[in-house]
Motif scaffolding. Structure first.
Motif, PDB file in Angstrom:
ATOM      1  N   VAL A   2       0.839  -1.197   0.000  1.00 36.97           N
ATOM      2  CA  VAL A   2       0.000   0.000   0.000  1.00 36.97           C
ATOM      3  C   VAL A   2       0.874   1.248   0.000  1.00 36.97           C
ATOM      4  CG1 VAL A   2      -1.715   1.328   1.295  1.00 36.97           C
ATOM      5  CG2 VAL A   2      -1.941  -1.166   1.113  1.00 36.97           C
ATOM      6  N   ARG A   3       1.966   1.227   0.773  1.00 31.88           N
ATOM      7  CA  ARG A   3       2.879   2.374   0.792  1.00 31.88           C
ATOM      8  C   ARG A   3       3.473   2.607  -0.595  1.00 31.88           C
ATOM      9  NH1 ARG A   3       8.217   2.735   1.182  1.00 31.88           N
ATOM     10  NH2 ARG A   3       8.451   0.569   1.871  1.00 31.88           N
ATOM     11  N   GLN A   4       3.825   1.548  -1.312  1.00 31.03           N
ATOM     12  CA  GLN A   4       4.353   1.701  -2.671  1.00 31.03           C
ATOM     13  C   GLN A   4       3.346   2.411  -3.578  1.00 31.03           C
ATOM     14  OE1 GLN A   4       5.458  -2.194  -4.081  1.00 31.03           O
ATOM     15  NE2 GLN A   4       7.502  -2.100  -3.163  1.00 31.03           N
ATOM     16  N   ILE A   5       2.080   2.029  -3.461  1.00 30.61           N
ATOM     17  CA  ILE A   5       1.039   2.636  -4.293  1.00 30.61           C
ATOM     18  C   ILE A   5       0.832   4.091  -3.897  1.00 30.61           C
ATOM     19  CG2 ILE A   5      -1.440   2.543  -4.827  1.00 30.61           C
ATOM     20  CD1 ILE A   5      -1.198  -0.532  -4.547  1.00 30.61           C
ATOM     21  N   VAL A   6       0.833   4.366  -2.589  1.00 28.56           N
ATOM     22  CA  VAL A   6       0.710   5.743  -2.101  1.00 28.56           C
ATOM     23  C   VAL A   6       1.829   6.607  -2.680  1.00 28.56           C
ATOM     24  CG1 VAL A   6       0.995   7.180  -0.037  1.00 28.56           C
ATOM     25  CG2 VAL A   6      -0.594   5.236  -0.009  1.00 28.56           C
ATOM     26  N   ARG A  61       3.793   5.948  -5.376  1.00 33.17           N
ATOM     27  CA  ARG A  61       3.792   6.011  -6.840  1.00 33.17           C
ATOM     28  C   ARG A  61       2.811   7.064  -7.354  1.00 33.17           C
ATOM     29  NH1 ARG A  61       2.912   1.187 -11.397  1.00 33.17           N
ATOM     30  NH2 ARG A  61       2.474   2.620 -13.133  1.00 33.17           N
ATOM     31  N   PHE A  62       1.638   7.151  -6.701  1.00 34.11           N
ATOM     32  CA  PHE A  62       0.596   8.047  -7.198  1.00 34.11           C
ATOM     33  C   PHE A  62       0.466   9.322  -6.364  1.00 34.11           C
ATOM     34  CE2 PHE A  62      -0.629   3.769  -8.670  1.00 34.11           C
ATOM     35  CZ  PHE A  62      -0.609   4.005 -10.043  1.00 34.11           C
ATOM     36  N   ASP A  63       1.475   9.611  -5.557  1.00 34.47           N
ATOM     37  CA  ASP A  63       1.537  10.863  -4.792  1.00 34.47           C
ATOM     38  C   ASP A  63       0.277  11.098  -3.969  1.00 34.47           C
ATOM     39  OD1 ASP A  63       4.132  11.731  -5.680  1.00 34.47           O
ATOM     40  OD2 ASP A  63       3.229  12.207  -7.611  1.00 34.47           O
ATOM     41  N   VAL A  64      -0.184  10.065  -3.294  1.00 32.06           N
ATOM     42  CA  VAL A  64      -1.393  10.167  -2.462  1.00 32.06           C
ATOM     43  C   VAL A  64      -1.099  11.063  -1.260  1.00 32.06           C
ATOM     44  CG1 VAL A  64      -2.987   8.887  -0.983  1.00 32.06           C
ATOM     45  CG2 VAL A  64      -2.286   7.934  -3.200  1.00 32.06           C
ATOM     46  N   PRO A  65      -1.825  12.167  -1.092  1.00 29.26           N
ATOM     47  CA  PRO A  65      -1.525  13.083   0.011  1.00 29.26           C
ATOM     48  C   PRO A  65      -2.135  12.653   1.345  1.00 29.26           C
ATOM     49  CG  PRO A  65      -3.300  13.978  -1.303  1.00 29.26           C
ATOM     50  CD  PRO A  65      -2.862  12.716  -1.990  1.00 29.26           C
ATOM     51  N   LEU A  66      -3.197  11.838   1.282  1.00 32.14           N
ATOM     52  CA  LEU A  66      -3.896  11.444   2.513  1.00 32.14           C
ATOM     53  C   LEU A  66      -4.594  10.120   2.298  1.00 32.14           C
ATOM     54  CD1 LEU A  66      -4.865  12.172   5.401  1.00 32.14           C
ATOM     55  CD2 LEU A  66      -6.839  13.294   4.332  1.00 32.14           C
ATOM     56  N   THR A  67      -4.448   9.219   3.266  1.00 34.18           N
ATOM     57  CA  THR A  67      -5.122   7.922   3.257  1.00 34.18           C
ATOM     58  C   THR A  67      -6.111   7.895   4.418  1.00 34.18           C
ATOM     59  OG1 THR A  67      -3.174   6.841   2.310  1.00 34.18           O
ATOM     60  CG2 THR A  67      -4.784   5.426   3.396  1.00 34.18           C
ATOM     61  N   ILE A  68      -7.360   7.493   4.137  1.00 30.63           N
ATOM     62  CA  ILE A  68      -8.420   7.537   5.150  1.00 30.63           C
ATOM     63  C   ILE A  68      -9.133   6.189   5.218  1.00 30.63           C
ATOM     64  CG2 ILE A  68     -10.508   8.684   5.939  1.00 30.63           C
ATOM     65  CD1 ILE A  68      -9.794  11.087   4.341  1.00 30.63           C
ATOM     66  N   ASP A  94      -5.809  -4.869  13.287  1.00 28.80           N
ATOM     67  CA  ASP A  94      -6.216  -5.331  11.967  1.00 28.80           C
ATOM     68  C   ASP A  94      -5.228  -4.792  10.946  1.00 28.80           C
ATOM     69  OD1 ASP A  94      -6.905  -2.664  11.835  1.00 28.80           O
ATOM     70  OD2 ASP A  94      -9.002  -3.007  11.336  1.00 28.80           O
ATOM     71  N   ALA A  95      -5.365  -5.232   9.707  1.00 30.47           N
ATOM     72  CA  ALA A  95      -4.407  -4.843   8.679  1.00 30.47           C
ATOM     73  C   ALA A  95      -4.453  -3.346   8.400  1.00 30.47           C
ATOM     74  CB  ALA A  95      -4.679  -5.631   7.389  1.00 30.47           C
ATOM     75  N   SER A  96      -5.640  -2.750   8.480  1.00 36.45           N
ATOM     76  CA  SER A  96      -5.764  -1.311   8.221  1.00 36.45           C
ATOM     77  C   SER A  96      -5.051  -0.487   9.282  1.00 36.45           C
ATOM     78  CB  SER A  96      -7.247  -0.925   8.144  1.00 36.45           C
ATOM     79  OG  SER A  96      -7.873  -1.548   7.041  1.00 36.45           O
ATOM     80  N   THR A  97      -5.082  -0.961  10.531  1.00 40.42           N
ATOM     81  CA  THR A  97      -4.335  -0.293  11.598  1.00 40.42           C
ATOM     82  C   THR A  97      -2.847  -0.279  11.284  1.00 40.42           C
ATOM     83  OG1 THR A  97      -5.956  -0.897  13.293  1.00 40.42           O
ATOM     84  CG2 THR A  97      -3.722  -0.421  14.041  1.00 40.42           C
ATOM     85  N   LEU A  98      -2.333  -1.421  10.831  1.00 39.26           N
ATOM     86  CA  LEU A  98      -0.913  -1.500  10.508  1.00 39.26           C
ATOM     87  C   LEU A  98      -0.560  -0.584   9.345  1.00 39.26           C
ATOM     88  CD1 LEU A  98       1.812  -2.817  11.083  1.00 39.26           C
ATOM     89  CD2 LEU A  98       1.202  -4.610   9.442  1.00 39.26           C
ATOM     90  N   VAL A  99      -1.441  -0.487   8.350  1.00 39.37           N
ATOM     91  CA  VAL A  99      -1.204   0.410   7.219  1.00 39.37           C
ATOM     92  C   VAL A  99      -1.047   1.846   7.708  1.00 39.37           C
ATOM     93  CG1 VAL A  99      -2.285   1.470   5.193  1.00 39.37           C
ATOM     94  CG2 VAL A  99      -2.277  -1.021   5.445  1.00 39.37           C
ATOM     95  N   GLU A 100      -1.951   2.284   8.604  1.00 35.56           N
ATOM     96  CA  GLU A 100      -1.887   3.653   9.118  1.00 35.56           C
ATOM     97  C   GLU A 100      -0.576   3.895   9.871  1.00 35.56           C
ATOM     98  OE1 GLU A 100      -4.317   6.225  12.425  1.00 35.56           O
ATOM     99  OE2 GLU A 100      -5.499   5.316  10.815  1.00 35.56           O
ATOM    100  N   ILE A 101      -0.177   2.927  10.685  1.00 36.26           N
ATOM    101  CA  ILE A 101       1.062   3.065  11.455  1.00 36.26           C
ATOM    102  C   ILE A 101       2.271   3.121  10.525  1.00 36.26           C
ATOM    103  CG2 ILE A 101       2.604   1.893  13.075  1.00 36.26           C
ATOM    104  CD1 ILE A 101       0.074   0.801  14.472  1.00 36.26           C
ATOM    105  N   ARG A 102       2.355   2.199   9.586  1.00 41.26           N
ATOM    106  CA  ARG A 102       3.523   2.139   8.696  1.00 41.26           C
ATOM    107  C   ARG A 102       3.593   3.351   7.763  1.00 41.26           C
ATOM    108  NH1 ARG A 102       5.226  -0.546  12.161  1.00 41.26           N
ATOM    109  NH2 ARG A 102       5.499  -2.818  12.129  1.00 41.26           N
ATOM    110  N   LEU A 103       2.458   3.855   7.321  1.00 39.33           N
ATOM    111  CA  LEU A 103       2.474   5.062   6.499  1.00 39.33           C
ATOM    112  C   LEU A 103       3.017   6.238   7.293  1.00 39.33           C
ATOM    113  CD1 LEU A 103      -0.875   4.855   4.470  1.00 39.33           C
ATOM    114  CD2 LEU A 103       1.453   4.573   3.599  1.00 39.33           C
ATOM    115  N   GLY A 104       2.607   6.327   8.550  1.00 42.57           N
ATOM    116  CA  GLY A 104       3.115   7.406   9.395  1.00 42.57           C
ATOM    117  C   GLY A 104       4.613   7.319   9.588  1.00 42.57           C
ATOM    118  N   GLU A 105       5.108   6.097   9.771  1.00 44.14           N
ATOM    119  CA  GLU A 105       6.552   5.919   9.963  1.00 44.14           C
ATOM    120  C   GLU A 105       7.353   6.308   8.728  1.00 44.14           C
ATOM    121  OE1 GLU A 105       6.264   2.191  13.159  1.00 44.14           O
ATOM    122  OE2 GLU A 105       6.706   1.824  11.037  1.00 44.14           O
ATOM    123  N   SER A 106       6.717   6.241   7.577  1.00 43.43           N
ATOM    124  CA  SER A 106       7.412   6.601   6.337  1.00 43.43           C
ATOM    125  C   SER A 106       7.074   8.019   5.877  1.00 43.43           C
ATOM    126  CB  SER A 106       7.097   5.598   5.224  1.00 43.43           C
ATOM    127  OG  SER A 106       5.698   5.516   4.993  1.00 43.43           O
TER     128      SER A 106
END
Length: 311
Positions: free
Chosen positions: A125-129, A131-138, A180-192
Protein backbone atom coordinates in the motif's frame (compact mmCIF):
# COMPACT_ATOMS: atom_id res chain seq x y z
CA UNK A 1 10.29 -9.63 3.44
CA UNK A 2 9.34 -10.76 -0.05
CA UNK A 3 8.97 -8.07 -2.71
CA UNK A 4 5.70 -6.18 -1.93
CA UNK A 5 5.27 -5.24 -5.60
CA UNK A 6 4.62 -8.91 -6.41
CA UNK A 7 1.44 -8.79 -4.29
CA UNK A 8 -0.49 -6.67 -6.76
CA UNK A 9 -0.92 -5.85 -10.43
CA UNK A 10 -1.44 -2.33 -11.78
CA UNK A 11 -3.47 -1.58 -14.91
CA UNK A 12 -1.03 0.55 -16.94
CA UNK A 13 -3.74 2.50 -18.79
CA UNK A 14 -5.54 3.47 -15.58
CA UNK A 15 -2.22 4.26 -13.91
CA UNK A 16 -1.35 6.63 -16.75
CA UNK A 17 -4.70 8.36 -16.29
CA UNK A 18 -4.07 8.84 -12.54
CA UNK A 19 -0.56 10.14 -13.14
CA UNK A 20 -1.78 12.52 -15.85
CA UNK A 21 -4.24 14.04 -13.39
CA UNK A 22 -1.60 14.54 -10.70
CA UNK A 23 -0.86 18.25 -10.42
CA UNK A 24 2.21 19.61 -8.65
CA UNK A 25 2.97 16.26 -7.02
CA UNK A 26 -0.46 16.15 -5.35
CA UNK A 27 -2.33 13.00 -6.35
CA UNK A 28 -5.70 11.54 -5.37
CA UNK A 29 -6.65 10.72 -1.79
CA UNK A 30 -7.02 7.04 -0.91
CA UNK A 31 -10.08 5.84 1.00
CA UNK A 32 -9.97 2.29 2.36
CA UNK A 33 -12.82 0.18 3.72
CA UNK A 34 -11.52 -3.38 3.91
CA UNK A 35 -13.87 -6.04 5.28
CA UNK A 36 -12.51 -8.15 8.09
CA UNK A 37 -12.15 -7.81 11.83
CA UNK A 38 -14.88 -5.34 12.79
CA UNK A 39 -17.41 -3.20 10.94
CA UNK A 40 -20.45 -2.58 13.15
CA UNK A 41 -23.55 -1.72 11.18
CA UNK A 42 -21.63 -2.43 7.98
CA UNK A 43 -20.44 1.19 8.03
CA UNK A 44 -17.36 0.67 5.86
CA UNK A 45 -18.95 -1.99 3.64
CA UNK A 46 -22.04 0.11 2.93
CA UNK A 47 -19.92 3.19 2.26
CA UNK A 48 -17.63 1.36 -0.17
CA UNK A 49 -20.50 -0.36 -1.99
CA UNK A 50 -22.33 2.94 -2.32
CA UNK A 51 -19.27 4.74 -3.72
CA UNK A 52 -18.87 2.06 -6.38
CA UNK A 53 -22.54 2.25 -7.35
CA UNK A 54 -22.88 6.05 -7.24
CA UNK A 55 -19.63 7.12 -8.91
CA UNK A 56 -17.84 6.20 -12.12
CA UNK A 57 -15.04 3.74 -11.41
CA UNK A 58 -12.23 1.84 -13.13
CA UNK A 59 -9.90 -0.83 -11.69
CA UNK A 60 -6.41 0.46 -10.91
CA UNK A 61 -4.86 -2.33 -8.84
CA UNK A 62 -5.71 -5.95 -8.03
CA UNK A 63 -4.09 -7.78 -5.12
CA UNK A 64 -3.25 -11.47 -5.34
CA UNK A 65 -5.68 -12.86 -2.78
CA UNK A 66 -4.20 -16.36 -3.14
CA UNK A 67 -1.21 -15.00 -1.21
CA UNK A 68 -3.23 -13.05 1.37
CA UNK A 69 -6.42 -14.96 2.23
CA UNK A 70 -6.79 -18.06 4.40
CA UNK A 71 -9.58 -19.80 2.50
CA UNK A 72 -10.25 -22.36 5.23
CA UNK A 73 -10.73 -19.58 7.77
CA UNK A 74 -13.10 -17.59 5.56
CA UNK A 75 -14.39 -19.97 2.94
CA UNK A 76 -15.56 -18.38 -0.32
CA UNK A 77 -19.07 -19.13 -1.54
CA UNK A 78 -19.72 -21.59 -4.37
CA UNK A 79 -23.05 -22.16 -6.13
CA UNK A 80 -24.35 -25.68 -6.80
CA UNK A 81 -27.04 -25.84 -9.50
CA UNK A 82 -28.93 -29.16 -9.64
CA UNK A 83 -26.01 -31.35 -10.70
CA UNK A 84 -23.09 -28.99 -11.31
CA UNK A 85 -21.02 -26.25 -9.72
CA UNK A 86 -22.07 -23.11 -11.60
CA UNK A 87 -20.20 -20.33 -9.83
CA UNK A 88 -17.43 -19.50 -7.38
CA UNK A 89 -17.17 -16.16 -5.60
CA UNK A 90 -13.49 -15.37 -5.76
CA UNK A 91 -12.29 -13.11 -2.91
CA UNK A 92 -11.17 -9.68 -4.06
CA UNK A 93 -8.92 -6.98 -2.67
CA UNK A 94 -8.67 -4.11 -5.14
CA UNK A 95 -8.08 -0.39 -5.62
CA UNK A 96 -10.48 1.45 -7.92
CA UNK A 97 -10.17 4.91 -9.41
CA UNK A 98 -13.36 6.91 -8.82
CA UNK A 99 -14.46 10.48 -9.50
CA UNK A 100 -16.62 12.51 -7.17
CA UNK A 101 -19.62 14.60 -8.22
CA UNK A 102 -17.30 17.40 -9.35
CA UNK A 103 -15.06 15.07 -11.34
CA UNK A 104 -12.23 15.02 -8.80
CA UNK A 105 -10.44 11.63 -8.84
CA UNK A 106 -9.87 9.56 -5.71
CA UNK A 107 -8.89 5.97 -4.95
CA UNK A 108 -10.91 3.34 -3.08
CA UNK A 109 -9.24 0.28 -1.55
CA UNK A 110 -11.88 -2.34 -0.75
CA UNK A 111 -12.46 -6.07 -0.48
CA UNK A 112 -11.27 -8.74 1.94
CA UNK A 113 -8.81 -7.97 4.72
CA UNK A 114 -5.59 -10.00 4.34
CA UNK A 115 -5.26 -12.90 6.75
CA UNK A 116 -1.49 -13.17 6.35
CA UNK A 117 1.55 -11.15 5.23
CA UNK A 118 0.33 -7.93 6.85
CA UNK A 119 3.73 -6.24 6.79
CA UNK A 120 4.17 -7.03 3.11
CA UNK A 121 0.63 -5.81 2.40
CA UNK A 122 1.27 -2.54 4.28
CA UNK A 123 4.47 -2.07 2.31
CA UNK A 124 2.54 -2.67 -0.93
CA UNK A 125 0.00 0.00 0.00
CA UNK A 126 2.88 2.37 0.79
CA UNK A 127 4.35 1.70 -2.67
CA UNK A 128 1.04 2.64 -4.29
CA UNK A 129 0.71 5.74 -2.10
CA UNK A 130 4.18 6.86 -3.16
CA UNK A 131 3.79 6.01 -6.84
CA UNK A 132 0.60 8.05 -7.20
CA UNK A 133 1.54 10.86 -4.79
CA UNK A 134 -1.39 10.17 -2.46
CA UNK A 135 -1.53 13.08 0.01
CA UNK A 136 -3.90 11.44 2.51
CA UNK A 137 -5.12 7.92 3.26
CA UNK A 138 -8.42 7.54 5.15
CA UNK A 139 -9.92 4.37 6.63
CA UNK A 140 -13.58 3.94 7.64
CA UNK A 141 -15.43 1.29 9.63
CA UNK A 142 -17.96 0.93 12.45
CA UNK A 143 -17.61 -0.05 16.12
CA UNK A 144 -20.41 -0.96 18.57
CA UNK A 145 -21.15 1.59 21.31
CA UNK A 146 -23.75 1.97 24.07
CA UNK A 147 -25.66 4.77 22.34
CA UNK A 148 -29.28 5.00 21.14
CA UNK A 149 -30.24 5.15 17.47
CA UNK A 150 -32.45 8.17 18.25
CA UNK A 151 -29.48 10.47 18.88
CA UNK A 152 -26.81 11.81 16.48
CA UNK A 153 -24.06 9.33 15.64
CA UNK A 154 -20.52 10.16 16.68
CA UNK A 155 -17.08 8.96 15.60
CA UNK A 156 -13.68 8.15 16.99
CA UNK A 157 -11.09 9.86 14.80
CA UNK A 158 -7.48 8.71 14.73
CA UNK A 159 -4.41 9.69 12.72
CA UNK A 160 -0.66 9.28 12.52
CA UNK A 161 -0.29 13.06 12.86
CA UNK A 162 -2.13 14.90 15.64
CA UNK A 163 -2.99 17.93 13.50
CA UNK A 164 -5.24 15.78 11.32
CA UNK A 165 -7.68 15.15 14.18
CA UNK A 166 -7.21 18.33 16.23
CA UNK A 167 -10.90 19.24 15.97
CA UNK A 168 -12.18 15.84 17.15
CA UNK A 169 -12.91 14.98 20.77
CA UNK A 170 -10.95 11.94 22.01
CA UNK A 171 -13.10 9.11 23.35
CA UNK A 172 -10.48 6.84 24.87
CA UNK A 173 -7.27 7.01 26.80
CA UNK A 174 -4.65 4.31 26.27
CA UNK A 175 -6.17 0.91 25.52
CA UNK A 176 -4.98 -2.32 23.92
CA UNK A 177 -7.26 -3.86 21.30
CA UNK A 178 -6.87 -6.58 18.64
CA UNK A 179 -5.14 -5.13 15.58
CA UNK A 180 -6.22 -5.33 11.97
CA UNK A 181 -4.41 -4.84 8.68
CA UNK A 182 -5.76 -1.31 8.22
CA UNK A 183 -4.34 -0.29 11.60
CA UNK A 184 -0.91 -1.50 10.51
CA UNK A 185 -1.20 0.41 7.22
CA UNK A 186 -1.89 3.65 9.12
CA UNK A 187 1.06 3.06 11.45
CA UNK A 188 3.52 2.14 8.70
CA UNK A 189 2.47 5.06 6.50
CA UNK A 190 3.12 7.41 9.40
CA UNK A 191 6.55 5.92 9.96
CA UNK A 192 7.41 6.60 6.34
CA UNK A 193 6.15 10.20 6.46
CA UNK A 194 2.74 9.81 4.80
CA UNK A 195 -0.45 11.24 6.32
CA UNK A 196 -3.04 8.63 7.24
CA UNK A 197 -6.14 8.78 9.39
CA UNK A 198 -9.40 6.98 10.01
CA UNK A 199 -12.91 7.22 11.38
CA UNK A 200 -14.61 4.60 13.52
CA UNK A 201 -18.34 5.32 13.47
CA UNK A 202 -20.12 4.63 16.77
CA UNK A 203 -23.03 2.29 16.04
CA UNK A 204 -25.72 1.38 18.61
CA UNK A 205 -24.60 -1.98 19.96
CA UNK A 206 -28.01 -3.56 19.36
CA UNK A 207 -27.66 -2.75 15.63
CA UNK A 208 -24.03 -3.80 15.26
CA UNK A 209 -24.88 -7.02 13.39
CA UNK A 210 -27.37 -5.34 11.06
CA UNK A 211 -26.85 -3.11 8.04
CA UNK A 212 -27.22 0.42 9.36
CA UNK A 213 -26.96 2.89 6.44
CA UNK A 214 -26.78 5.86 8.82
CA UNK A 215 -23.32 4.62 9.81
CA UNK A 216 -22.21 4.55 6.17
CA UNK A 217 -23.47 8.10 5.69
CA UNK A 218 -21.62 9.30 8.78
CA UNK A 219 -18.41 7.67 7.54
CA UNK A 220 -18.68 9.33 4.12
CA UNK A 221 -19.57 12.69 5.64
CA UNK A 222 -16.34 12.53 7.63
CA UNK A 223 -14.42 11.69 4.44
CA UNK A 224 -15.98 14.71 2.73
CA UNK A 225 -15.07 16.93 5.66
CA UNK A 226 -11.45 15.79 5.68
CA UNK A 227 -10.85 15.81 1.92
CA UNK A 228 -13.28 18.24 0.31
CA UNK A 229 -14.60 15.50 -1.98
CA UNK A 230 -18.20 15.88 -3.14
CA UNK A 231 -19.81 12.47 -2.66
CA UNK A 232 -23.31 11.61 -3.85
CA UNK A 233 -25.16 10.34 -0.76
CA UNK A 234 -28.72 10.51 -2.10
CA UNK A 235 -29.40 6.78 -2.52
CA UNK A 236 -27.71 5.90 0.76
CA UNK A 237 -29.79 8.57 2.51
CA UNK A 238 -32.97 7.01 1.13
CA UNK A 239 -31.87 3.59 2.36
CA UNK A 240 -31.10 5.10 5.77
CA UNK A 241 -34.62 6.51 6.04
CA UNK A 242 -36.13 3.11 5.24
CA UNK A 243 -33.82 1.39 7.72
CA UNK A 244 -34.72 3.84 10.47
CA UNK A 245 -38.43 3.21 9.93
CA UNK A 246 -37.82 -0.52 10.27
CA UNK A 247 -35.78 -0.05 13.45
CA UNK A 248 -38.53 2.12 14.94
CA UNK A 249 -41.11 -0.52 14.07
CA UNK A 250 -39.12 -3.28 15.75
CA UNK A 251 -38.50 -1.16 18.83
CA UNK A 252 -42.20 -0.36 19.09
CA UNK A 253 -43.03 -4.07 18.87
CA UNK A 254 -40.69 -4.99 21.73
CA UNK A 255 -41.21 -3.40 25.16
CA UNK A 256 -37.90 -4.87 26.31
CA UNK A 257 -35.92 -3.25 23.49
CA UNK A 258 -37.85 0.00 23.93
CA UNK A 259 -36.83 0.07 27.59
CA UNK A 260 -33.17 -0.40 26.68
CA UNK A 261 -33.35 2.39 24.10
CA UNK A 262 -35.06 4.71 26.59
CA UNK A 263 -32.36 4.04 29.21
CA UNK A 264 -29.63 4.74 26.65
CA UNK A 265 -31.37 7.98 25.68
CA UNK A 266 -31.41 9.10 29.31
CA UNK A 267 -27.72 8.30 29.74
CA UNK A 268 -26.78 9.99 26.47
CA UNK A 269 -28.73 13.16 27.30
CA UNK A 270 -27.49 13.33 30.87
CA UNK A 271 -23.88 12.74 29.87
CA UNK A 272 -24.13 15.36 27.11
CA UNK A 273 -25.51 17.83 29.64
CA UNK A 274 -22.80 17.02 32.18
CA UNK A 275 -20.00 17.79 29.72
CA UNK A 276 -21.76 20.97 28.59
CA UNK A 277 -22.64 19.98 25.04
CA UNK A 278 -26.11 19.66 23.45
CA UNK A 279 -24.94 16.53 21.64
CA UNK A 280 -21.68 14.60 21.40
CA UNK A 281 -20.81 16.12 18.03
CA UNK A 282 -21.30 19.77 18.97
CA UNK A 283 -18.37 22.08 18.36
CA UNK A 284 -16.54 23.35 21.41
CA UNK A 285 -13.55 25.60 21.86
CA UNK A 286 -12.44 23.73 24.99
CA UNK A 287 -12.31 20.00 24.27
CA UNK A 288 -11.69 17.86 27.39
CA UNK A 289 -8.74 15.49 27.39
CA UNK A 290 -9.29 11.75 27.19
CA UNK A 291 -8.48 11.38 30.89
CA UNK A 292 -10.90 14.18 31.82
CA UNK A 293 -13.63 12.69 29.66
CA UNK A 294 -13.07 9.20 31.07
CA UNK A 295 -13.15 10.48 34.66
CA UNK A 296 -16.34 12.44 33.98
CA UNK A 297 -17.97 9.41 32.37
CA UNK A 298 -17.02 7.17 35.30
CA UNK A 299 -18.39 9.75 37.75
CA UNK A 300 -21.58 10.02 35.75
CA UNK A 301 -22.13 6.24 35.60
CA UNK A 302 -21.53 5.98 39.34
CA UNK A 303 -24.53 8.26 39.85
CA UNK A 304 -26.81 6.15 37.70
CA UNK A 305 -29.16 3.47 38.92
CA UNK A 306 -29.75 0.15 37.11
CA UNK A 307 -32.46 1.68 34.93
CA UNK A 308 -30.32 4.59 33.74
CA UNK A 309 -31.77 7.18 36.16
CA UNK A 310 -29.92 9.07 38.84
CA UNK A 311 -29.87 7.59 42.31
Amino acid sequence: MLDPSELYAIDPAVAAEVEARTVGGDGPVLVHAVRGFMDAGGAGRLAADHLIEAHESTRLATFDTDQLIDYRSRRPTATFDANRWSDYERPELVIDLLRDSAGVPFLLLHGMEPDVQWERYAAAVRQIVERFDVPLTIGIHGIPMGIPHTRPLSVTAHANRQELVADHMPWFGTVEVPADASTLVEIRLGESGHDAMGYAVHVPHYLAQSSFPQAGIMALEQVQRATGLELDLAELTESAQDAMLEVERQVADSPEVAAVVHALEQQYDAFSKNIGRPNLLADTSEIPTADELGAEFERFLAQQGPEGTER
